[in-house]
Design an enzyme around this catalytic site. Structure first.
Site, PDB file in Angstrom:
ATOM      1  N   CYS A  13      -8.924  -9.141 -10.283  1.00 31.14           N
ATOM      2  CA  CYS A  13      -9.525  -8.502  -9.340  1.00 31.14           C
ATOM      3  C   CYS A  13      -9.210  -6.712 -10.041  1.00 31.14           C
ATOM      4  O   CYS A  13      -8.512  -6.137 -10.538  1.00 31.14           O
ATOM      5  CB  CYS A  13      -8.772  -7.803  -8.013  1.00 31.14           C
ATOM      6  SG  CYS A  13      -9.469  -9.265  -7.352  1.00 31.14           S
ATOM      7  N   SER A 109      -8.299 -12.423   1.503  1.00 28.92           N
ATOM      8  CA  SER A 109      -8.796 -10.755   0.704  1.00 28.92           C
ATOM      9  C   SER A 109     -10.168 -11.406   0.474  1.00 28.92           C
ATOM     10  O   SER A 109     -10.517 -11.819  -0.353  1.00 28.92           O
ATOM     11  CB  SER A 109      -7.917 -10.772  -0.390  1.00 28.92           C
ATOM     12  OG  SER A 109      -6.866 -11.179  -0.322  1.00 28.92           O
ATOM     13  N   CYS A 268       3.700   0.188   7.929  1.00 30.50           N
ATOM     14  CA  CYS A 268       3.856   0.861   7.605  1.00 30.50           C
ATOM     15  C   CYS A 268       3.764   2.426   7.200  1.00 30.50           C
ATOM     16  O   CYS A 268       4.412   3.307   7.185  1.00 30.50           O
ATOM     17  CB  CYS A 268       5.398   0.417   6.781  1.00 30.50           C
ATOM     18  SG  CYS A 268       4.289   0.145   4.980  1.00 30.50           S
ATOM     19  N   ASP A 290       6.714  -3.209  -2.103  1.00 29.88           N
ATOM     20  CA  ASP A 290       5.456  -4.091  -2.974  1.00 29.88           C
ATOM     21  C   ASP A 290       4.877  -3.110  -3.785  1.00 29.88           C
ATOM     22  O   ASP A 290       4.464  -3.652  -5.019  1.00 29.88           O
ATOM     23  CB  ASP A 290       4.436  -5.201  -1.890  1.00 29.88           C
ATOM     24  CG  ASP A 290       3.658  -5.594  -2.719  1.00 29.88           C
ATOM     25  OD1 ASP A 290       3.815  -6.424  -3.142  1.00 29.88           O
ATOM     26  OD2 ASP A 290       2.326  -5.117  -2.490  1.00 29.88           O
ATOM     27  N   CYS A 334       0.854  20.635   9.437  1.00 30.92           N
ATOM     28  CA  CYS A 334      -0.205  20.002   9.432  1.00 30.92           C
ATOM     29  C   CYS A 334      -0.863  19.744  11.276  1.00 30.92           C
ATOM     30  O   CYS A 334       0.220  19.137  11.487  1.00 30.92           O
ATOM     31  CB  CYS A 334      -0.872  19.270   8.520  1.00 30.92           C
ATOM     32  SG  CYS A 334      -2.800  17.760   8.982  1.00 30.92           S
ATOM     33  N   CYS A 344       1.045   6.968   2.349  1.00 34.68           N
ATOM     34  CA  CYS A 344       1.600   6.226   1.958  1.00 34.68           C
ATOM     35  C   CYS A 344       2.609   6.692   0.795  1.00 34.68           C
ATOM     36  O   CYS A 344       1.427   7.049  -0.113  1.00 34.68           O
ATOM     37  CB  CYS A 344       1.008   4.630   1.062  1.00 34.68           C
ATOM     38  SG  CYS A 344       2.028   3.808   0.048  1.00 34.68           S
TER      39      CYS A 344
END
Length: 399
Positions: A13, A109, A268, A290, A334, A344
């Protein structure tokens, strides 16, 4: 996460962030050591093993049968579940029988309908999948170069055998401008659990002599813009909220509602701190996340340090706290900070309006989305607080 084949995959990909990582196979000796330590460290009766890749189905069934045997040996008295993320092209009847019999949750996926999967192709050296038929004169030019039909064949086998599955779709430059068609595709194929991940990568990241070297150039062409992300989320939400609340579970929408009522978001990226998505590579090296498999985020090796020492050590705890502590001023001010918590850390590479570093690249898109859904989230949160279903939002005027 465990990486039983490292970065090995039968697909290539264009947006894959893991291709340059090691592709060694996880030995049964290391698998046993990990399983023992992982289960002995548990403080809760429910345990989840997550198998990731590369493409983890490149390991034979015998490897996973061995893994389950080890889980039973070291996890007596615990409820142990397994989930595996796959592109689905290697699924067979035998695989699906195994997955069903052992209650695996399968993540597939897939990036939407065929013409939106153009950033996905088979690796030049890979063999045809079990679902691939020899090309005929009626085979479209597109299907010769994409694995879409093989993925759909895998989904068909999962359905045939009653295996629970969810879809993990990247949102990239090829599909971001088709949000309604994208969402309806998943609804039409019976997908009940949908996760989408925005493709964001600044420049090229490669390994060179053990150190990370990052190209500070422009974003990759397959990445989305913040404006695309905002439009995409709003359009998918508008389609979902009309008829699918409580029927189709979109991870980001669930996480947003959880944050709106002050509950853990379950993902997360939307939590105040992180550090719970560590990964072990095939050589036993453990990394903070990861998305951060780089030398500076290596916590150690399971051959020399215990998982408990690495994952509860100061290095990993500091990694998790940094998500909150490194927020720039614009984030801290904010009104929607509670809803995204800066998202993330891998996406925090631009300066905020005050010139402070660390603003999330997708900030503008998230702000558009949160403003768009705020009134609905308030309504659904109020319904939850009095014990009613958030799905009541579908009965509101204008739905």
């Amino acid at each position: 996460m465990l990486k039983p084949v490292g970065s090995r995959c039968n697909m290539a990909c264009q947006y894959c962030y893991y291709q340059e990582k090691g592709n060694a196979l996880l030995s049964e000796q290391l698998l046993e050591e990990f399983t023992r330590q992982y289960l002995e460290a548990q403080t809760m009766p429910q345990v989840l093993f997550t198998w990731h890749g590369g493409e983890p189905l490149l390991r034979p069934l015998s490897f996973y049968r061995k893994a389950l045997e080890l889980q039973r040996r070291y996890g007596q008295g615990l409820q142990i579940d397994n989930c595996i993320q796959t592109n689905g092209t290697l699924l067979t009847d035998e695989w699906c029988e195994f997955l069903r019999e052992n209650n695996f949750l399968v993540g597939i996926s897939i990036d939407g309908p065929e013409h939106l999967n153009i950033l996905r192709s088979y690796h030049a050296s890979s063999h045809l999948s079990p679902h691939t038929s020899p090309p005929s004169s009626h085979t479209s030019h597109l299907s010769l170069h994409t694995p879409f039909h093989d993925i759909m064949g895998g989904i068909g086998l999962l359905n045939k055998h009653g295996v629970q599955w969810n879809a993990m779709a990247t949102v990239n430059a090829a599909n971001a401008d088709h949000p309604v068609e994208f969402y309806r595709f998943f609804r039409d194929i019976g997908c009940q659990f949908l996760q989408f991940t925005p493709v964001v990568e600044k420049g090229e990241r490669i390994e060179e002599r053990g150190k990370r070297r990052e190209d500070r150039g422009e974003r990759k062409e397959e990445c989305i813009t913040p404006q695309q992300w905002g439009r995409f989320l709003c359009a998918v939400y508008d389609e979902w909220v009309k008829r699918d609340v409580g029927k189709i579970f979109v991870q980001l929408f669930d996480a947003t509602l959880a944050n709106w009522v002050g509950e853990p978001p379950g993902v997360c990226s939307m939590a105040p701190t992180c550090g719970h998505a560590a990964v072990m590579e095939a050589d036993g090296s453990v990394y903070s996340c990861d998305h951060f498999v780089f030398p500076e985020y290596r916590l150690g090796n399971i051959k020399k340090k215990t998982l408990t020492a690495m994952l509860y050590g100061e290095c990993q705890l500091n990694f998790g706290r940094q998500k909150r502590d490194a927020l720039p001023r614009q984030c801290r001010e904010c009104e929607f900070l509670f809803a995204c918590n800066g998202e993330c850390p891998k996406n925090r590479f631009i300066n905020d309006c005050y010139g402070e570093p660390g603003l999330n690249y997708l900030c503008e898109g998230y702000r558009q989305f949160f403003a768009h859904v705020a009134a609905d989230m308030e309504f659904m949160a109020a319904e939850l607080r009095v014990g009613r279903a958030p799905a009541n939002i579908m009965t509101q005027a204008g739905r």
